[in-house]
Design an enzyme around this catalytic site. Sequence first.
Site, mmCIF file in Angstrom:
data_model
loop_
_atom_site.group_PDB
_atom_site.id
_atom_site.type_symbol
_atom_site.label_atom_id
_atom_site.label_comp_id
_atom_site.label_asym_id
_atom_site.label_seq_id
_atom_site.Cartn_x
_atom_site.Cartn_y
_atom_site.Cartn_z
ATOM 1 N N GLU A 73 22.075 15.312 -2.876
ATOM 2 C CA GLU A 73 22.064 13.866 -3.103
ATOM 3 C C GLU A 73 20.839 13.260 -2.433
ATOM 4 O O GLU A 73 20.680 13.305 -1.214
ATOM 5 C CB GLU A 73 23.327 13.199 -2.555
ATOM 6 C CG GLU A 73 23.317 11.690 -2.805
ATOM 7 C CD GLU A 73 24.691 11.059 -2.718
ATOM 8 O OE1 GLU A 73 25.436 11.441 -1.808
ATOM 9 O OE2 GLU A 73 24.995 10.189 -3.541
ATOM 10 N N GLU A 122 35.258 14.122 0.230
ATOM 11 C CA GLU A 122 34.094 14.305 -0.656
ATOM 12 C C GLU A 122 33.071 15.137 0.100
ATOM 13 O O GLU A 122 32.810 14.882 1.284
ATOM 14 C CB GLU A 122 33.510 12.934 -1.034
ATOM 15 C CG GLU A 122 32.167 13.015 -1.746
ATOM 16 C CD GLU A 122 31.567 11.648 -2.089
ATOM 17 O OE1 GLU A 122 32.323 10.659 -2.229
ATOM 18 O OE2 GLU A 122 30.331 11.575 -2.207
#
Length: 398
Positions: free
Chosen positions: A147, A142
């Site tokens: 974020e 990932e």
Amino acid sequence: MPFGKNLGFALFALASSLVSTEAVTYTLSQDLSGDKFFDGFKFNESAIDFNNFGNVHFLSQSAAQAANLSYVDSNGRVILRVDNTTNGAGDTTFGRNTVYLESTQLMNIGSLMIFDANHIPFGCSVWPSLFTQGQVWPQQGEIDVIEQVNLATDNRYSLHVGVDNCNQPTSVASNQTGTISTAEGDISNCTVTPTTGQNTVGCVTTETKSNSFGSSFSSQGGGVYAMLWDTDGIAMWYFARGSVPSDIGTSNSPDPTTWGEASAWYPASGCNPSTAFGPQIITLYTDICGAFAGEDSVFSQTCSSVAPNCTSLVADPTNYDDAYWEINYLRVYTNGQSNSSSTSSTSASGTSSGSGSSSTGSTSSGSSNSALAFAVSRIWEYLLVPASVSFLGMLSML
Ligand SMILES: *[C@@H]1O[C@H](CO)[C@@H](O)[C@H](O)[C@H]1NC(C)=O
Ligand SMILES: *[C@@H]1O[C@H](CO)[C@@H](O)[C@H](O)[C@H]1NC(C)=O
Ligand SMILES: *[C@@H]1O[C@H](CO)[C@@H](O)[C@H](O)[C@H]1NC(C)=O
Ligand SMILES: *[C@@H]1O[C@H](CO)[C@@H](O)[C@H](O)[C@H]1NC(C)=O
Ligand SMILES: *[C@@H]1O[C@H](CO)[C@@H](O)[C@H](O)[C@H]1NC(C)=O
Ligand SMILES: *[C@@H]1O[C@H](CO)[C@@H](O)[C@H](O)[C@H]1NC(C)=O
Ligand SMILES: *[C@@H]1O[C@H](CO)[C@@H](O)[C@H](O)[C@H]1NC(C)=O
């Protein structure tokens, strides 16, 4: 962190670390904007946020359009919202409607992804993310490009992988502008052990350029995030609107070697970008509370003056007026340097089946036990300390 090197050396370092000997040309492989944006994604409909236990419901494309949560505005920009009209007062299990988008095409090594937005969701309890993930997590890795949570102002980059010996060497400090945080333990280690919840935050680098997240990102006009994944490593950049390199958005073959030092740099010497990552699904969504924004110790860092805890905010729709993405485009370029073993995966993993069960669903489509195991494993990804609150939240939603 040490900023000892002069710019000339830094540019030289970047050029020699990102490019081998010859110039690499990137050609456009996907151009997602306006109405075409939605052709590149499927809406992963799910009444429950199995992975991170947020107070959200992910709608189908038709339901999201009907609720005015996903549309193209009059300026041709893609808008993805969290519902800010429904009052959930009195409903203890209330969750907000929003969308979870996953790209229909897989991105392979040798790709450059460029994302231009005017607004990224923010606000207490709000947790937006733009990331890529393999079809099996964490075995296929990932890559977190955008974020952050709540009222934080600096974006965080990270990797999460399943293979051993994937890390961001501390020596990279002289080859990136971002900061390797040490607040959360050994976060130069990108390897996660989901079953035991070990090393769950991944190898985080924090953006140091101003206005990368939160209200100031949009108030100064938004900006561009870029992620380059090639055999030399993974690099990520942020450019505020006034500092976007001239070949971004204008050239059909942007040249990252001219952009200066990356904000985050994960060189192959610390983590093999060919084996730690499988073909990636571009993923874009907004969560509410859940295992990161809703974690008490995280929530209190920026929102303790607003509310005693995250979930107490969810019922009030006025908390979500800024919980929306306003996107100019997302483009993927390729340098043709893909894994010879994976060329068959350049095309989509099937178009959206209506049930939304392809791609990542493969991980959890077995017995309900394995689905739950997967769900329980993912909750640890963002947890800083074991939190019974999150599990209670999950149980109440189930
Ligand atoms: C940083 O750049 C220098 C100079 O090009 C290079 O020798 C070194 O390997 C790079 N380090 C990392 C961790 O990429
Ligand atoms: C959707 O919401 C936006 C923002 O509130 C608004 O400008 C637009 O008019 C709405 N569109 C529809 C069809 O309701
Ligand atoms: C990285 O973290 C994982 C999960 O805790 C652990 O198994 C592994 O030994 C760590 N690697 C290093 C080099 O410390
Ligand atoms: C590259 O090849 C390795 C080894 O076959 C595989 O594990 C990995 O998933 C591949 N990566 C991509 C991006 O195709
Ligand atoms: C959150 O705060 C509200 C308001 O003070 C309180 O009623 C509720 O019990 C708290 N929830 C949790 C999970 O602590
Ligand atoms: C929802 O938020 C938008 C701004 O993002 C605002 O224009 C709109 O008025 C809000 N809706 C309500 C019902 O307050
Ligand atoms: C996406 O859809 C699949 C199949 O419905 C589901 O198992 C998975 O948890 C969904 N992902 C998220 C993040 O909701």
